[in-house]
Scaffold this motif. Sequence first.
Motif, PDB file in Angstrom:
ATOM      1  N   MET A  99       0.842  -1.197   0.000  1.00 19.87           N
ATOM      2  CA  MET A  99       0.000   0.000   0.000  1.00 19.87           C
ATOM      3  C   MET A  99       0.877   1.247   0.000  1.00 19.87           C
ATOM      4  N   LEU A 100       0.682   2.106  -0.970  1.00 18.54           N
ATOM      5  CA  LEU A 100       1.323   3.414  -1.012  1.00 18.54           C
ATOM      6  C   LEU A 100       0.265   4.446  -0.683  1.00 18.54           C
ATOM      7  N   ILE A 101       0.555   5.319   0.267  1.00 21.02           N
ATOM      8  CA  ILE A 101      -0.418   6.340   0.649  1.00 21.02           C
ATOM      9  C   ILE A 101       0.273   7.682   0.832  1.00 21.02           C
ATOM     10  N   ALA A 102      -0.308   8.712   0.243  1.00 18.62           N
ATOM     11  CA  ALA A 102       0.175  10.084   0.421  1.00 18.62           C
ATOM     12  C   ALA A 102      -0.571  10.714   1.585  1.00 18.62           C
ATOM     13  N   ILE A 103       0.176  11.379   2.451  1.00 14.86           N
ATOM     14  CA  ILE A 103      -0.396  11.997   3.647  1.00 14.86           C
ATOM     15  C   ILE A 103      -0.122  13.492   3.558  1.00 14.86           C
ATOM     16  N   PRO A 104      -1.136  14.296   3.257  1.00 19.05           N
ATOM     17  CA  PRO A 104      -0.893  15.727   3.059  1.00 19.05           C
ATOM     18  C   PRO A 104      -0.623  16.461   4.364  1.00 19.05           C
ATOM     19  N   SER A 105       0.197  17.500   4.269  1.00 14.32           N
ATOM     20  CA  SER A 105       0.404  18.477   5.347  1.00 14.32           C
ATOM     21  C   SER A 105       0.788  17.846   6.681  1.00 14.32           C
ATOM     22  N   VAL A 106       1.669  16.848   6.640  1.00 12.33           N
ATOM     23  CA  VAL A 106       2.240  16.340   7.891  1.00 12.33           C
ATOM     24  C   VAL A 106       3.001  17.469   8.585  1.00 12.33           C
ATOM     25  N   LEU A 107       3.718  18.251   7.796  1.00  9.13           N
ATOM     26  CA  LEU A 107       4.369  19.464   8.285  1.00  9.13           C
ATOM     27  C   LEU A 107       3.602  20.671   7.751  1.00  9.13           C
ATOM     28  N   THR A 108       3.273  21.593   8.623  1.00  9.60           N
ATOM     29  CA  THR A 108       2.641  22.838   8.198  1.00  9.60           C
ATOM     30  C   THR A 108       3.688  23.710   7.502  1.00  9.60           C
ATOM     31  N   THR A 138       8.921   9.186   3.000  1.00 12.54           N
ATOM     32  CA  THR A 138       9.602  10.403   2.551  1.00 12.54           C
ATOM     33  C   THR A 138       8.687  11.584   2.806  1.00 12.54           C
ATOM     34  N   ILE A 139       9.234  12.638   3.419  1.00 14.06           N
ATOM     35  CA  ILE A 139       8.525  13.909   3.537  1.00 14.06           C
ATOM     36  C   ILE A 139       9.238  14.914   2.637  1.00 14.06           C
ATOM     37  N   PHE A 140       8.525  15.454   1.667  1.00 15.88           N
ATOM     38  CA  PHE A 140       9.096  16.416   0.738  1.00 15.88           C
ATOM     39  C   PHE A 140       9.211  17.773   1.429  1.00 15.88           C
ATOM     40  N   LEU A 141      10.335  18.455   1.198  1.00 11.65           N
ATOM     41  CA  LEU A 141      10.622  19.705   1.905  1.00 11.65           C
ATOM     42  C   LEU A 141      10.928  20.863   0.962  1.00 11.65           C
ATOM     43  N   GLU A 142      10.608  20.691  -0.317  1.00 10.19           N
ATOM     44  CA  GLU A 142      10.833  21.759  -1.301  1.00 10.19           C
ATOM     45  C   GLU A 142       9.609  21.869  -2.191  1.00 10.19           C
ATOM     46  N   ASP A 143       9.248  23.083  -2.563  1.00  7.84           N
ATOM     47  CA  ASP A 143       8.161  23.325  -3.506  1.00  7.84           C
ATOM     48  C   ASP A 143       8.450  22.560  -4.797  1.00  7.84           C
ATOM     49  N   PRO A 144       7.552  21.690  -5.258  1.00 10.22           N
ATOM     50  CA  PRO A 144       7.835  20.897  -6.458  1.00 10.22           C
ATOM     51  C   PRO A 144       8.066  21.733  -7.709  1.00 10.22           C
ATOM     52  N   ARG A 161       4.611   7.226  -9.543  1.00  6.98           N
ATOM     53  CA  ARG A 161       5.540   8.346  -9.503  1.00  6.98           C
ATOM     54  C   ARG A 161       5.009   9.389  -8.520  1.00  6.98           C
ATOM     55  N   VAL A 162       5.847   9.784  -7.577  1.00  5.45           N
ATOM     56  CA  VAL A 162       5.402  10.638  -6.485  1.00  5.45           C
ATOM     57  C   VAL A 162       6.290  11.876  -6.398  1.00  5.45           C
ATOM     58  N   LYS A 163       5.661  13.040  -6.432  1.00  8.54           N
ATOM     59  CA  LYS A 163       6.346  14.321  -6.235  1.00  8.54           C
ATOM     60  C   LYS A 163       5.331  15.245  -5.573  1.00  8.54           C
ATOM     61  N   LEU A 164       5.487  15.451  -4.280  1.00  8.13           N
ATOM     62  CA  LEU A 164       4.449  16.093  -3.481  1.00  8.13           C
ATOM     63  C   LEU A 164       4.851  17.495  -3.041  1.00  8.13           C
ATOM     64  N   ALA A 165       3.864  18.209  -2.520  1.00  5.50           N
ATOM     65  CA  ALA A 165       4.097  19.555  -1.986  1.00  5.50           C
ATOM     66  C   ALA A 165       4.970  19.482  -0.735  1.00  5.50           C
ATOM     67  N   ALA A 166       5.662  20.579  -0.450  1.00  2.00           N
ATOM     68  CA  ALA A 166       6.493  20.648   0.754  1.00  2.00           C
ATOM     69  C   ALA A 166       5.611  20.428   1.988  1.00  2.00           C
ATOM     70  N   GLY A 167       6.037  19.500   2.835  1.00  2.00           N
ATOM     71  CA  GLY A 167       5.274  19.150   4.026  1.00  2.00           C
ATOM     72  C   GLY A 167       4.461  17.889   3.880  1.00  2.00           C
ATOM     73  N   ASP A 168       4.247  17.428   2.648  1.00  2.00           N
ATOM     74  CA  ASP A 168       3.495  16.196   2.413  1.00  2.00           C
ATOM     75  C   ASP A 168       4.408  14.986   2.547  1.00  2.00           C
ATOM     76  N   CYS A 169       3.806  13.863   2.951  1.00  3.67           N
ATOM     77  CA  CYS A 169       4.543  12.623   3.212  1.00  3.67           C
ATOM     78  C   CYS A 169       3.995  11.506   2.333  1.00  3.67           C
TER      79      CYS A 169
END
Length: 225
Positions: free
Chosen positions: A1-10, A116-122, A140-148
Motif C-alpha cells: 500500500m502506497l499512501i500520500a499523507i498531506p500536510s504532515v508538516l505545516t 519520505t517527507i518532501f521539503l521543497e516546492d515541487p 511516480r510521487v512528487k508532493l508539496a512541501a510538508g506532504d509525506c
Amino acid sequence: MLIAIPSVLTPSDVTALRAVIDAGDWADGNATSGPQAALAKRNEQLPEDGAAAIEGGRIVLDALGRSPLFVAAALPLKVFPPLFNRYAGGQAFDIHVDNAVRLKGDFRLRSDLSATIFLEDPAAYDGGELVVEDLFGEQRVKLAAGDCVVYPASSLHRVEPVTRGTRVASFFWIQSMVRDDGERRILLDLDRAVQRVAADKGQADRAVIELTGVYHNLLRRWADA
C-alpha cells in the motif's frame, strides 16, 4: 500500500525545519548506504549524529505524532530517527530496495515501511520524482512541501535525476505494530469507514460502537505491540 499523507508538516514547520537543516554540514549520502545502494546512490545527506539532523528529526517526529492519518496508515511501533537528503545537478538514486533491518547504536528496527517527507516546492526543481514499483506498475510521487508518502520498504524504488533546482527531503523507516501490508490496509479502510459512519450518526451510535469493536479486535489479533 502506497499512501500520500498531506500536510504532515505545516508551512511554518517546513520553514523552521529548513532553517535548521539548510545550515547543517552536508556530506556524501553514501555514509549510510549498504553495498548495493552505494552503487546506485548519488546525493548529499546530513550526518545522522550531527546537531542539525537530530534537531530536524525532533521536528519531524513531533509532526508525525500529530498526524492521525500517518498513525492510522502506519500503526507505528518504532520510527527510525528521521534523516535528510538533497539532490541537485543530475544527482539521483537508481533502483534499489531498502535494508530489512536498520540499526542505530542499540536501536534496532525491522523496516516494514519507508517514508519520505518532501521539503521543497515541487515547482522549484525538475525531476526528483520518487518512483515506486508495485504489482500495478510504477507509481511516480512528487508532493508539496510538508506532504509525506508511506510505502512498503520491500518495494523496488528510485529517485529520478534532479536536472534543475534542489530536491530536499526527510526520509525514515517504520516498524509497524502490524507487519503484514494487507492487514494494515484492511485496518486503514475500516478506520476510514468507521469515521464516516461516526460523522453521520455520531460516536454514540450502536453501529459505530460495534464497528469500532471490530477494528480493535482485528488489531488485537494482528498487532505485535
